[in-house]
Scaffold this active site. Structure first.
Site, short mmCIF file in Angstrom:
data_model
loop_
_atom_site.label_atom_id
_atom_site.label_comp_id
_atom_site.label_asym_id
_atom_site.label_seq_id
_atom_site.Cartn_x
_atom_site.Cartn_y
_atom_site.Cartn_z
CE1 TYR A 109 31.52 -14.05 -18.48
CE2 TYR A 109 33.70 -15.02 -18.78
CZ TYR A 109 32.87 -13.91 -18.76
OH TYR A 109 33.39 -12.69 -19.05
CD GLU A 197 30.73 -10.95 -20.46
OE1 GLU A 197 29.72 -10.24 -20.61
OE2 GLU A 197 31.41 -10.96 -19.43
#
Ligand code: ADP
Ligand code: MG
Length: 398
Positions: A109, A197
């Site tokens: 992530y 992101e």
């Protein structure tokens, strides 16, 4: 402003971030020949909507043949994809991205956000890629690596290496990881993003580091400096009420209640919404007509609020500093004469030219309810709404 995954990937690629080969399609036929042009034997078809969580909702499908791509995309196009981020109404699928399937060894992530507390760009990373960051912080908070960027010098390579080591990236790949982190950071900074992101960022079994998903959000107030980003706006992904308002230069946020608010200034809009709630009502929207609102602008605001079928009462609350109450009053009268509404309208005016404004309202002969203070205005609106929904059974009381 949000953009699509494929657009964010294109931007990140220009900043040196690795992405898989992929192509955009607007129809099932185009999707199949895009895959053929690209070559390979396994592709991932990804619905392009402004929301995450597509994988779990059926918006990301692995395909092994032309026919499979055709079938999968036929089922996607024109449908609404409902993910945990879209709300129950979902988002329409009008574009799909066909991407080469890559052999994933591990998922990471990676997020860049503005940390308001430290007033810095913050990098948030975790070994638990593929999961939502909210779930990672709830279930695996120990896996989260954070770094803040000192704005005077920007993101430093040593910081990138630290993040890479903390994520357990093997030494041979650290330099690729540094390039990826620097690329994302530069895209964030140069384009006035508020969020980047990459979830997941993957390490492939053939040792490439690739952004497999990408999401970017931009500061709307800085879009004037980046026309190439403004052009990426996709109205099909926005609340139609909000797009219409933006096109007319009004700030509008649609909400779930049934009292429409026409207000000048964001602070007053917030206070008005709070007061409506205090009086027992629910606001249907947040509409800021801004300073110096001409009668035309007020009339536009009325039309916009009335286009929301949930609106069962309207409160116009103006504190005129730069604005003029007589202009606003004229706008209200003009709007209601041109297009009469079948819901109660309460008007509260204060400030510049309030007497003239009140006079225009009083002489209009329109069934307007007037109020002096904000509290009074909110109470009268809620009262009128209750009485009206009682009288008029077609309006359902909440
Ligand atoms: P979302 O976050 O909206 O669910 P993603 O783009 O992150 O969509 O895709 C969901 C999952 O699908 C990823 O976590 C990854 O495991 C898999 N995936 C996505 N793109 C590819 C690809 N090109 N090759 C292989 N797997 C992929
Ligand atoms: Mg994702």
């Amino acid at each position: 402003m949000d953009i699509h995954e494929y657009q964010a990937k294109e931007i990140l690629r220009d900043f040196g971030v690795g992405i898989p080969q992929g192509a955009l399609a607007y129809s099932p036929e185009q999707a199949t020949y895009r895959a053929r042009e690209m070559g390979g034997d396994r592709w991932v078809v990804k619905a392009q909507v402004h929301a995450g969580g597509r994988g779990k909702a059926g918006g990301v499908k692995l395909c092994g043949s032309d026919t499979e791509i055709q079938e999968v995309t036929e089922a996607m196009f024109g449908q609404k994809l409902v993910t945990h981020q879209t709300g129950p109404e979902g988002k329409g699928i009008y574009r799909v991205y066909v991407e080469a399937a890559v052999p994933i060894a591990r998922e990471i992530y990676l997020g860049f956000v503005l940390d308001r507390a430290s007033q810095r760009v913050m990098i948030v990373a975790s070994r638990e890629g593929g999961m939502e960051i909210e779930d990672i912080s709830a279930q695996r908070p120990d896996s989260i690596v954070r770094a803040t960027v000192e704005p005077a010098v920007g993101l430093q390579e040593f910081q990138c290496r630290e993040i890479a080591f903390a994520l357990g990236i093997k030494p041979a790949l650290v330099q690729q990881m540094v390039r990826t982190l620097l690329g994302c950071y530069r895209a964030f900074r140069d384009l006035d993003a508020t969020m980047v992101e990459v979830n997941p960022l993957v390490v492939t079994s053939d040792d490439r580091i690739l952004a497999l998903d990408a999401k970017m959000t931009f500061d709307t107030n800085a879009l004037f400096r980046h026309p190439q980003i403004s052009e990426l706006r996709d109205k099909s992904q926005e609340d139609p009420r909000e797009s219409r308002a933006a096109d007319r230069g009004l700030s509008y946020v649609g909400l779930d209640g049934n009292i429409g608010c026409i207000v000048n200034g964001a602070g007053l809009a917030m206070a008005t919404m709070d007061t409506i709630k205090l009086a027992g009502g629910e606001p249907a929207n947040f509409l800021d007509i801004g300073g110096g609102a001409t009668p035309e602008r007020v009339a536009k605001a009325f039309r916009l609020v009335m286009s929301d079928k949930n609106v069962q009462a309207i409160l116009v609350n103006i504190f005129a500093g730069i604005n003029r109450c007589d202009w606003v009053a004229e706008g209200v009268v003009r709007a209601l004469r041109d297009e009469p509404v079948d819901v109660p309208v309460v008007v509260r005016l204060a400030g510049t030219n309030v007497k003239e404004g009140q006079q225009i309202l009083a002489q209009s002969g329109l069934p307007l309810i007037r109020a002096t203070t904000l509290m009074e205005a909110a109470e009268r609106t809620v009262m009128a709404w209750r009485a009206d929904t009682h009288r008029n059974p077609k309006l359902k009381a909440v």
